[in-house]
Design a protein around this motif. Structure first.
Motif, mmCIF file in Angstrom:
data_model
loop_
_atom_site.group_PDB
_atom_site.id
_atom_site.type_symbol
_atom_site.label_atom_id
_atom_site.label_comp_id
_atom_site.label_asym_id
_atom_site.label_seq_id
_atom_site.Cartn_x
_atom_site.Cartn_y
_atom_site.Cartn_z
ATOM 1 N N ARG A 187 0.878 -1.175 0.000
ATOM 2 C CA ARG A 187 0.000 0.000 0.000
ATOM 3 C C ARG A 187 0.908 1.215 0.000
ATOM 4 N N THR A 188 0.343 2.373 -0.328
ATOM 5 C CA THR A 188 1.156 3.576 -0.415
ATOM 6 C C THR A 188 0.551 4.702 0.415
ATOM 7 N N GLY A 189 1.436 5.624 0.765
ATOM 8 C CA GLY A 189 1.053 6.881 1.387
ATOM 9 C C GLY A 189 1.665 7.969 0.519
ATOM 10 N N LYS A 190 1.784 9.171 1.033
ATOM 11 C CA LYS A 190 2.278 10.295 0.237
ATOM 12 C C LYS A 190 3.604 9.992 -0.460
ATOM 13 N N SER A 191 4.623 9.677 0.272
ATOM 14 C CA SER A 191 5.909 9.271 -0.309
ATOM 15 C C SER A 191 6.402 7.985 0.338
ATOM 16 N N CYS A 192 5.452 7.215 0.841
ATOM 17 C CA CYS A 192 5.801 5.989 1.558
ATOM 18 C C CYS A 192 5.223 4.766 0.866
ATOM 19 N N LEU A 193 5.982 3.714 0.952
ATOM 20 C CA LEU A 193 5.561 2.417 0.449
ATOM 21 C C LEU A 193 5.522 1.482 1.645
ATOM 22 N N TYR A 194 4.386 0.835 1.867
ATOM 23 C CA TYR A 194 4.205 -0.053 3.001
ATOM 24 C C TYR A 194 4.154 -1.490 2.506
ATOM 25 N N VAL A 195 5.008 -2.340 3.077
ATOM 26 C CA VAL A 195 5.108 -3.731 2.668
ATOM 27 C C VAL A 195 5.155 -4.596 3.927
ATOM 28 N N LYS A 196 4.356 -5.652 3.956
ATOM 29 C CA LYS A 196 4.381 -6.564 5.118
ATOM 30 C C LYS A 196 5.693 -7.338 5.162
ATOM 31 N N ARG A 197 6.104 -7.874 4.002
ATOM 32 C CA ARG A 197 7.367 -8.622 3.924
ATOM 33 C C ARG A 197 7.889 -8.540 2.500
ATOM 34 N N LEU A 198 9.192 -8.580 2.370
ATOM 35 C CA LEU A 198 9.806 -8.465 1.051
ATOM 36 C C LEU A 198 9.403 -9.611 0.132
ATOM 37 N N GLY A 199 9.113 -10.767 0.704
ATOM 38 C CA GLY A 199 8.680 -11.903 -0.100
ATOM 39 C C GLY A 199 7.358 -11.672 -0.813
ATOM 40 N N ASP A 200 6.612 -10.642 -0.426
ATOM 41 C CA ASP A 200 5.323 -10.322 -1.052
ATOM 42 C C ASP A 200 5.464 -9.450 -2.292
ATOM 43 N N VAL A 201 6.677 -8.961 -2.557
ATOM 44 C CA VAL A 201 6.845 -8.034 -3.680
ATOM 45 C C VAL A 201 7.901 -8.547 -4.660
ATOM 46 N N ASP A 202 7.825 -8.034 -5.874
ATOM 47 C CA ASP A 202 8.790 -8.370 -6.920
ATOM 48 C C ASP A 202 10.079 -7.596 -6.644
ATOM 49 N N ALA A 203 11.166 -8.318 -6.421
ATOM 50 C CA ALA A 203 12.442 -7.691 -6.048
ATOM 51 C C ALA A 203 12.951 -6.739 -7.128
ATOM 52 N N ALA A 204 12.779 -7.082 -8.396
ATOM 53 C CA ALA A 204 13.262 -6.222 -9.484
ATOM 54 C C ALA A 204 12.475 -4.916 -9.538
ATOM 55 N N VAL A 205 11.182 -4.987 -9.318
ATOM 56 C CA VAL A 205 10.353 -3.778 -9.319
ATOM 57 C C VAL A 205 10.706 -2.912 -8.111
ATOM 58 N N LEU A 206 10.916 -3.530 -6.956
ATOM 59 C CA LEU A 206 11.305 -2.766 -5.767
ATOM 60 C C LEU A 206 12.644 -2.073 -5.986
ATOM 61 N N ASP A 207 13.597 -2.785 -6.552
ATOM 62 C CA ASP A 207 14.902 -2.193 -6.862
ATOM 63 C C ASP A 207 14.722 -0.966 -7.752
ATOM 64 N N ARG A 208 13.899 -1.090 -8.770
ATOM 65 C CA ARG A 208 13.653 0.020 -9.698
ATOM 66 C C ARG A 208 12.983 1.198 -8.992
ATOM 67 N N LEU A 209 12.039 0.924 -8.107
ATOM 68 C CA LEU A 209 11.380 2.003 -7.360
ATOM 69 C C LEU A 209 12.371 2.764 -6.485
ATOM 70 N N ILE A 210 13.246 2.040 -5.821
ATOM 71 C CA ILE A 210 14.247 2.686 -4.972
ATOM 72 C C ILE A 210 15.176 3.542 -5.822
ATOM 73 N N ARG A 211 15.598 3.021 -6.962
ATOM 74 C CA ARG A 211 16.462 3.790 -7.859
ATOM 75 C C ARG A 211 15.753 5.033 -8.388
ATOM 76 N N ARG A 212 14.485 4.910 -8.728
ATOM 77 C CA ARG A 212 13.708 6.064 -9.213
ATOM 78 C C ARG A 212 13.609 7.135 -8.138
ATOM 79 N N ALA A 213 13.357 6.717 -6.900
ATOM 80 C CA ALA A 213 13.258 7.685 -5.803
ATOM 81 C C ALA A 213 14.579 8.415 -5.614
ATOM 82 N N LEU A 214 15.663 7.680 -5.625
ATOM 83 C CA LEU A 214 16.977 8.285 -5.447
ATOM 84 C C LEU A 214 17.292 9.234 -6.615
#
Length: 138
Positions: free
Chosen positions: A102-129
């Protein structure tokens, strides 16, 4: 003007993570720490009592309020991981490929990393940076 509560400190990041009660969230925090340090090229710093941040920049709003904050970061909260990724949570199409979150203003909320696609998460972090670096060059 009120003093910022979330400031960099000299707390021990590894010791903070070691105190995370849930073993899955604790391991996820260690993984996020490695991932964000690798992407940012910056060491982990404890900001306030519970946020792990990477890098730092000075912001100034049109209102005149200014301060320092981390470029990217996360917090292993009791019920979920909170990732602080400025500007990376506004692309619904991209987030749809992430997985359970789920998301908030500039926050991403995840219960556990196993619930998300690691490549997409990596890309999101890079985009934010990239967005922070573009708006607030060092």
């Amino acid at each position: 003007m009120a003093e910022a509560k979330t400031v960099p400190g000299d707390g021990d990041v590894a010791a903070f993570i070691d105190r995370v009660e849930d073993p899955v969230r604790r391991e996820d925090a260690r993984s996020l720490c490695r991932l964000m340090a690798g992407i940012s090229g910056q060491p982990a710093t404890l900001w306030g009592p519970s946020i792990i941040g990477f890098g730092q920049y000075r912001y100034r709003y049109d209102s005149g309020r200014e301060g320092d904050t981390f470029r990217i970061g996360f917090s292993p909260r009791k019920s979920e991981l909170v990732l602080y990724l400025t500007g990376a949570t506004d692309d619904a199409g991209f987030l749809a490929r992430l997985g359970k979150h789920r998301t908030g203003k500039s926050c991403l909320y995840v219960k556990r990393l196993g619930d998300v696609d690691a490549a997409v998460l990596d890309r999101l972090i890079r985009r934010a940076l990239d967005r922070v670096d573009s708006a607030y060059p060092s």
